[in-house]
Design an enzyme around this catalytic site. Structure first.
Site, PDB file in Angstrom:
ATOM      1  N   CYS A 100       0.798  -1.226   0.000  1.00 59.99           N
ATOM      2  CA  CYS A 100       0.000   0.000   0.000  1.00 59.99           C
ATOM      3  C   CYS A 100       0.830   1.274   0.000  1.00 59.99           C
ATOM      4  CB  CYS A 100      -0.969  -0.001   1.175  1.00 59.99           C
ATOM      5  SG  CYS A 100      -2.296   1.208   0.960  1.00 59.99           S
ATOM      6  N   ARG A 137     -13.131   4.797  -2.630  1.00 59.14           N
ATOM      7  CA  ARG A 137     -11.895   4.051  -2.392  1.00 59.14           C
ATOM      8  C   ARG A 137     -11.931   2.701  -3.109  1.00 59.14           C
ATOM      9  NH1 ARG A 137      -8.620   5.858   1.526  1.00 59.14           N
ATOM     10  NH2 ARG A 137      -7.729   3.797   1.903  1.00 59.14           N
ATOM     11  N   HIS A 213      -3.384  -6.101   1.279  1.00 58.60           N
ATOM     12  CA  HIS A 213      -3.201  -6.200   2.725  1.00 58.60           C
ATOM     13  C   HIS A 213      -3.692  -7.568   3.189  1.00 58.60           C
ATOM     14  CE1 HIS A 213      -2.337  -1.939   3.330  1.00 58.60           C
ATOM     15  NE2 HIS A 213      -3.349  -1.640   2.539  1.00 58.60           N
TER      16      HIS A 213
END
Length: 273
Positions: A100, A137, A213
């Site tokens: 990220c 997002r 993630h």
């Protein structure tokens, strides 16, 4: 070369500033899987108190996600000799996994939704831009097929010829566009780098950059083993073969996730990854 008492030093990139979404789990997985094989492991924080020599001393580097403010703090610190040491390590093949925020730092720059552009190290030929606070997002489960040529070849060998797929979870506002840097893989499920071109992550020498993630490595233990194996081969300059571990629970978790997402991957391949 399987009986030597190996020593592995993990460099943890700014652990107090860049450990969003459980990314410290990647450090834990590398550490434990090396220890279960009887290797001596040391975890070294690479932060404001570290020197360029500390960066040069590690065998594998792990970087996690961060908020925009924390990324600014990191980039103000990661300058000069420390930045040069990081470039030298990654350009010379030190393996690492960066999730990220840390891939954005390795690129040319990151433009947040608010505030000024954050200049990166320029190790990866990519740029990341947040389209703005009102932009949706990129969030949700993520499945990719690894296509980066060197990594895909190595993982296939470790998997007995099976195609390598990675399972993870993405949560990012920034959109990343690649230049000459090779993509880590192509999106099978999810959005990836930007939700447009079907790419996910980047791969440079032996450095893995990804938006995945979860954290990434507990769901994909073969990648943790690849990092360990590559680090030890680089360090000792001899062939290294890792003792297999029982990954039954991880495999069951992967199969359950892929089934829930209705991702059609051959069971024989999924079970091996």
């Amino acid at each position: 070369m399987t009986n030597q008492k190996f020593e592995l030093t993990i460099g943890w990139l700014y652990p107090t500033l860049m450990s969003t979404y459980g990314d410290r789990g990647n450090v834990i997985v590398i550490e434990r899987r090396a220890q279960w094989r009887g290797y001596d492991v040391k975890v070294v924080p690479l932060d404001q108190n570290s020197t360029a020599e500390d960066i040069k001393s590690v065998d594998v580097i792990v970087g996690g996600g961060a908020q925009d403010r924390q990324q600014e703090i990191v980039m103000r610190d990661l300058q000069g000799k420390k930045a040069d040491a990081m470039r030298e390590k990654l350009d010379n093949g030190t393996p690492g996994v960066f999730t990220c925020g840390s891939p954005q730092l390795l690129g040319h720059y990151y433009e947040p939704g608010l505030g000024q552009r954050i200049e990166g190290l320029g190790i990866l030929d990519l740029v990341s831009v947040h389209p703005g606070e009102n932009t949706r997002r990129c969030i949700g489960n993520l499945v990719i097929e690894v296509t980066a040529s060197k990594l895909a070849k190595d993982l296939r060998e470790m998997l007995g010829g099976a195609t390598p797929y990675l399972v993870g979870f993405e949560n990012h506002g920034g959109r990343t566009k690649l230049g000459e840097t090779e993509a880590l893989g192509k999106v099978v499920y999810g959005l990836g780098n930007n939700g447009e071109d079907g790419t996910e992550g980047a791969f440079h020498q032996n450095a893995i950059a990804t938006y995945s993630h979860g954290p990434l490595l507990p769901k994909n233990p073969v990648v943790a083993d690849w990092l360990i194996q590559t680090a030890l081969r680089n360090k000792y300059q001899e062939p290294v073969s890792l003792t297999p571990l029982d990954d039954t629970l991880a495999m069951q978790g992967r199969e359950g996730m892929l089934k829930r997402l209705n991702v059609d991957i051959a069971k024989s391949e999924v079970a091996k990854v």
